[in-house]
Write a protein that holds these residues in place. Structure first.
Motif, mmCIF file in Angstrom:
data_model
loop_
_atom_site.group_PDB
_atom_site.id
_atom_site.type_symbol
_atom_site.label_atom_id
_atom_site.label_comp_id
_atom_site.label_asym_id
_atom_site.label_seq_id
_atom_site.Cartn_x
_atom_site.Cartn_y
_atom_site.Cartn_z
ATOM 1 N N ARG A 48 34.039 32.851 39.054
ATOM 2 C CA ARG A 48 33.160 32.418 37.960
ATOM 3 C C ARG A 48 32.699 30.976 38.167
ATOM 4 N N GLU A 49 33.605 30.112 38.581
ATOM 5 C CA GLU A 49 33.229 28.720 38.816
ATOM 6 C C GLU A 49 32.280 28.597 40.002
ATOM 7 N N ALA A 50 32.507 29.402 41.035
ATOM 8 C CA ALA A 50 31.610 29.355 42.193
ATOM 9 C C ALA A 50 30.217 29.834 41.822
ATOM 10 N N ARG A 51 30.133 30.818 40.950
ATOM 11 C CA ARG A 51 28.832 31.348 40.553
ATOM 12 C C ARG A 51 28.096 30.419 39.598
ATOM 13 N N GLU A 52 28.814 29.481 38.988
ATOM 14 C CA GLU A 52 28.120 28.468 38.193
ATOM 15 C C GLU A 52 27.289 27.564 39.096
ATOM 16 N N GLU A 53 27.772 27.360 40.324
ATOM 17 C CA GLU A 53 27.030 26.564 41.297
ATOM 18 C C GLU A 53 25.980 27.410 42.011
ATOM 19 N N MET A 54 26.317 28.656 42.329
ATOM 20 C CA MET A 54 25.414 29.554 43.060
ATOM 21 C C MET A 54 25.435 30.907 42.360
ATOM 22 N N PRO A 55 24.519 31.135 41.415
ATOM 23 C CA PRO A 55 24.549 32.357 40.604
ATOM 24 C C PRO A 55 24.468 33.644 41.410
ATOM 25 N N ALA A 56 23.837 33.597 42.599
ATOM 26 C CA ALA A 56 23.676 34.821 43.382
ATOM 27 C C ALA A 56 24.888 35.134 44.249
ATOM 28 N N LEU A 57 25.963 34.387 44.096
ATOM 29 C CA LEU A 57 27.160 34.582 44.911
ATOM 30 C C LEU A 57 27.895 35.851 44.483
ATOM 31 N N TRP A 58 28.308 36.629 45.490
ATOM 32 C CA TRP A 58 29.059 37.848 45.158
ATOM 33 C C TRP A 58 29.881 38.300 46.356
ATOM 34 N N PRO A 59 31.125 38.783 46.113
ATOM 35 C CA PRO A 59 31.959 39.292 47.207
ATOM 36 C C PRO A 59 31.652 40.756 47.515
ATOM 37 N N LYS A 60 31.786 41.101 48.770
ATOM 38 C CA LYS A 60 31.539 42.478 49.178
ATOM 39 C C LYS A 60 32.802 43.334 49.140
ATOM 40 N N PHE A 88 33.899 46.053 46.793
ATOM 41 C CA PHE A 88 33.991 45.565 45.418
ATOM 42 C C PHE A 88 32.662 45.817 44.721
ATOM 43 N N PRO A 89 32.666 46.528 43.602
ATOM 44 C CA PRO A 89 31.406 46.884 42.943
ATOM 45 C C PRO A 89 30.734 45.696 42.282
ATOM 46 N N PHE A 90 29.408 45.731 42.270
ATOM 47 C CA PHE A 90 28.653 44.687 41.571
ATOM 48 C C PHE A 90 28.634 45.022 40.086
ATOM 49 N N THR A 91 29.122 44.112 39.271
ATOM 50 C CA THR A 91 29.120 44.286 37.817
ATOM 51 C C THR A 91 28.568 43.029 37.171
ATOM 52 N N ARG A 92 28.269 43.141 35.906
ATOM 53 C CA ARG A 92 27.753 41.964 35.201
ATOM 54 C C ARG A 92 28.765 40.835 35.186
ATOM 55 N N ASP A 93 30.032 41.180 35.019
ATOM 56 C CA ASP A 93 31.061 40.155 34.890
ATOM 57 C C ASP A 93 32.305 40.615 35.629
ATOM 58 N N ALA A 94 32.691 39.854 36.643
ATOM 59 C CA ALA A 94 33.914 40.179 37.384
ATOM 60 C C ALA A 94 35.106 39.653 36.592
ATOM 61 N N SER A 95 35.457 40.356 35.553
ATOM 62 C CA SER A 95 36.531 39.921 34.672
ATOM 63 C C SER A 95 37.888 40.208 35.293
ATOM 64 N N ALA A 123 19.495 41.260 38.123
ATOM 65 C CA ALA A 123 18.666 40.094 37.817
ATOM 66 C C ALA A 123 17.677 40.378 36.701
ATOM 67 N N PHE A 124 17.373 41.667 36.475
ATOM 68 C CA PHE A 124 16.397 42.006 35.436
ATOM 69 C C PHE A 124 16.996 41.906 34.037
ATOM 70 N N LEU A 125 18.301 41.662 33.969
ATOM 71 C CA LEU A 125 18.915 41.475 32.664
ATOM 72 C C LEU A 125 18.484 40.157 32.038
ATOM 73 N N LYS A 126 17.961 39.250 32.873
ATOM 74 C CA LYS A 126 17.478 37.965 32.364
ATOM 75 C C LYS A 126 15.962 37.984 32.309
ATOM 76 N N PRO A 127 15.354 37.701 31.163
ATOM 77 C CA PRO A 127 13.891 37.669 31.079
ATOM 78 C C PRO A 127 13.340 36.611 32.015
ATOM 79 N N PRO A 128 12.129 36.802 32.523
ATOM 80 C CA PRO A 128 11.524 35.807 33.410
ATOM 81 C C PRO A 128 11.352 34.463 32.716
ATOM 82 N N SER A 129 11.514 33.372 33.484
ATOM 83 C CA SER A 129 11.443 32.015 32.930
ATOM 84 C C SER A 129 9.992 31.579 32.788
ATOM 85 N N THR A 130 9.313 32.148 31.788
ATOM 86 C CA THR A 130 7.922 31.774 31.552
ATOM 87 C C THR A 130 7.747 31.200 30.150
#
Length: 660
Positions: A428-440, A460-467, A517-524
């Motif tokens: 979680r802390e690493a993704r605060e610096e690099m949001p696209a970070l994810w383990p395989k 490791f599955p991609f989920t919204r939150d690696a709790s 990434a589509f869970l976040k509305p575009p920054s417009t």
């Protein structure tokens, strides 16, 4: 000018042949030319190279002192279970040392402040400072120190944007000052920026004599003529004095005519290092010590010359007398078997004892490839680079040595969950610096007694939150596969170490966008730009490629594409007839319609890519790679009256790949 080492008679006993000849150190004062000064190739042999090692003083203890707001003059130690892992300088005055037992330390200093490191325990998402933590149920956490370490590293980066910074450990870093120092030399001495018209050898002419250097306030300059101490000098600041202080210069008089351009480079680096250290203390509260020299080996050695809260400078001229009395087995990589073999072979104990041994003699005595490195390091030559490490750690591992071994498989999930809490926090802390970070991959290691560690891994599955729950659940599955259950085991179990970790940690490539990434509305929005006008993103080749794929969809369907219902979460492919649906977490009513539609369109493009690749591969195969047939096989004979199909013509971009 560079000189060479003269041949010496063979002698296998170093003590009897120790010498003070400057020829032993043959590269201390190389000629600096205009060409070298203006060169952009700043490698490890650069004659103006300057490296520093900066480490935080009693770092773990300082972290706890600042966290708790304790007066820095109070003796403080950091405890891990029954031993001490950090002792601040006020506590060292009482004779307290690292790895000492806590009872013995308190006898020496009854007023000693003792802080146990934070620990993880089952059921907690983050580590805490618990009262009387138990090693049989808790796991040590160094997360707080890791976060504080990153603050210091960022300040190095901010203070020296054109330098290279290599994190050497949690509390120290190497800094390559070569480039910023070179820039500063040309700024301060503009007459060096161009080769004089009357230079006898053009760009290969030596630089004019350097200006005198005022060393006051730059740190401790190691003496040129006096021998170095065998052990580092420890100078403890006065209680309560936490300001940045510099010692009076030693070993050189201001305006010394022996000054070289490398001394100028060292002095400039000392200025820059001093400013960074001052900023670190003022902004985050930590005092640091630094060593400044011509390479990594000497910088690390020099950093320990005088501590804490100080910086030391090793001029090239001071290297011989600094190294000669040094016990050579204190040099990194010379304290093990190699150092023992050399000590026995030559009856040597110090660097000076070995200087009479030639490179050829070292190689003859079966020290092989190590001979060149040993020969050079004894003369203060180190060609290792300062390499900035990637911000992305390819792996994350949480491990626990078990004082009470796991004897039953059912005891494993407790530690799996404790380890999962650490992994979840670090990710979680690493993704605060690099949001696209994810383990395989998630991997589980277990070691039974003194046997080799066994492991099991899974994607490791991609989920919204690696709790913690998600990681622990995946870890429990690996545990059952690796260890089994109480009912399924037929052999005794005695696991003494468990480790759970991520591997293949990485970031998505630029331009790549996952469904999540589509869970976040575009920054417009106007909040994003501080204006009421929506932001229009520039088109790039990625957009053009998507348009091309959408055109392919329309060509195949014979229309501009079927209409998508407002709440549609799937589409039927016109090519293969399959129903392609969005992931389950994107079909809820809580998501905005525009997000669902955009996600569905992205899924359509992705599926179209699959068919497009198949079609392109087939067309390339038909035109280029297909073997030529002279007669149909028995199963391919054309039936009478059957009209032969004309080969499909390549269209669009595929034409450019087809053979002419």
């Amino acid at each position: 000018m560079t000189s060479t080492v003269s041949a010496k008679p063979v002698s296998w006993k170093g003590k009897g042949k120790a010498t003070n000849s400057e020829a032993d150190f043959y590269d201390l004062n190389p000629m600096i030319t205009y060409r070298l000064l203006h060169s952009r190739n700043l490698g490890v042999k650069d004659p103006l190279r300057v490296i520093a090692l900066c480490d935080s003083d009693a770092f773990y203890a300082a972290c706890e002192q600042i966290r708790l707001g304790i007066d820095p003059s109070r003796p403080l130690v950091v405890q891990q279970w029954d031993s001490l892992i950090a002792v601040n300088y006020p506590a060292r005055k009482f004779g307290i040392t690292r790895m000492e037992k806590i009872k013995e330390a308190k006898k020496k200093c009854p007023e000693l402040v003792v802080v146990h490191v934070a620990t993880y325990k089952e059921g907690e998402k983050e580590p805490g400072y618990w009262e009387n933590p138990d090693t049989s149920t808790h796991k040590v956490s160094l997360d707080h120190y890791r976060r504080e370490s990153m603050k210091v590293i960022r300040m190095f980066q901010e203070g020296l944007p054109s330098g290279e910074i290599e994190k050497a450990s949690i509390d120290e870093a190497f800094i390559d000052f070569t480039r910023p120092v070179r820039e500063e030399i040309l700024r301060r001495y503009p007459y060096l920026s161009q080769v004089p018209a009357d230079a006898p050898n053009g760009a290969d002419s030596p630089l004019p004599p350097p200006p005198p250097i005022m060393w006051d306030g730059l740190g401790t300059v190691l003496p040129v003529n006096a021998p170095s101490p065998v052990n580092s000098v420890i100078a403890v600041d006065a209680p309560g004095d936490q300001g940045i202080s510099y010692d009076d210069s030693e070993g050189i008089d201001n305006g010394d005519d022996s000054t070289t351009w490398h001394d100028v480079a060292l002095a400039i680096a000392a200025e820059l290092m001093g400013k960074i250290r001052h900023d670190i203390h003022m902004k985050v509260g930590y005092t640091t010590s630094a060593g400044i020299a011509r390479n990594k080996f000497l910088a690390k050695l020099t950093a320990s010359y005088k501590k804490p809260n100080s910086q030391s400078i090793l001029r090239n001229a001071a290297i011989p007398n600094y190294l000669r009395p040094l016990p050579f087995q204190k040099i990194r990589f010379l304290g093990g078997k190699l150092g023992k073999a050399i000590a026995e072979e030559y009856e040597a104990s110090t660097v000076g004892d070995l200087l009479s041994i030639s490179l050829g003699q070292l190689m003859q005595r079966k020290f092989g490839e190590e001979s060149i490195w040993v020969y050079e390091i004894l003369r203060g030559i180190d060609r290792s680079e300062v390499k900035e490490k990637s911000a992305v750690n390819k792996s994350m591992m949480a491990s626990k040595n078990l004082p009470n071994p796991i004897m039953k498989a059912s005891q494993g999930p407790h530690w799996i969950r404790v380890l999962a809490a650490e992994l979840a926090l670090r990710l979680r802390e690493a993704r605060e610096e690099m949001p696209a970070l994810w383990p395989k991959t998630l991997v589980l290691h277990a070691r039974q007694s003194y046997d080799a560690s066994r492991s099991k891994q899974a994607a490791f599955p991609f989920t919204r939150d690696a709790s913690v729950d998600v990681i622990a659940s995946a870890g429990d599955k690996l545990w059952k596969e690796l260890v089994g259950t109480d009912n399924s085991r037929t052999t005794p179990l005695k696991i003494t170490n468990v480790a759970l970790g991520f591997t293949g940690v990485g970031v998505m490539e630029v331009g790549q966008r996952s469904i999540d990434a589509f869970l976040k509305p575009p920054s417009t929005s106007k909040e994003a730009q501080g204006t009421d006008t929506p932001v229009k993103r520039k088109r790039d080749s990625h957009d053009d490629a998507q348009d091309a794929r959408r055109d392919l969809v329309r060509r195949k369907s014979g229309s501009d594409g079927e209409a998508v219902p407002d709440r549609a979460t799937y589409f039927v492919c016109n090519e293969c007839g399959k129903r392609i649906s969005l992931p389950g977490d994107l079909v809820g009513d809580g998501l905005e319609q525009v997000i669902v539609k955009e996600a569905l369109e992205a899924l359509r493009v992705e599926h179209t890519d699959f068919h497009y690749a198949q079609e392109l591969s087939k067309e390339l195969g038909d035109s280029v790679g297909s073997p030529r047939k002279f007669r149909p096989s028995s199963g391919e004979q054309t039936q009478p009256g059957t009209k032969k199909r004309k080969p499909k013509q390549s269209g669009g971009i595929a034409k450019f790949f087809a053979a002419k």
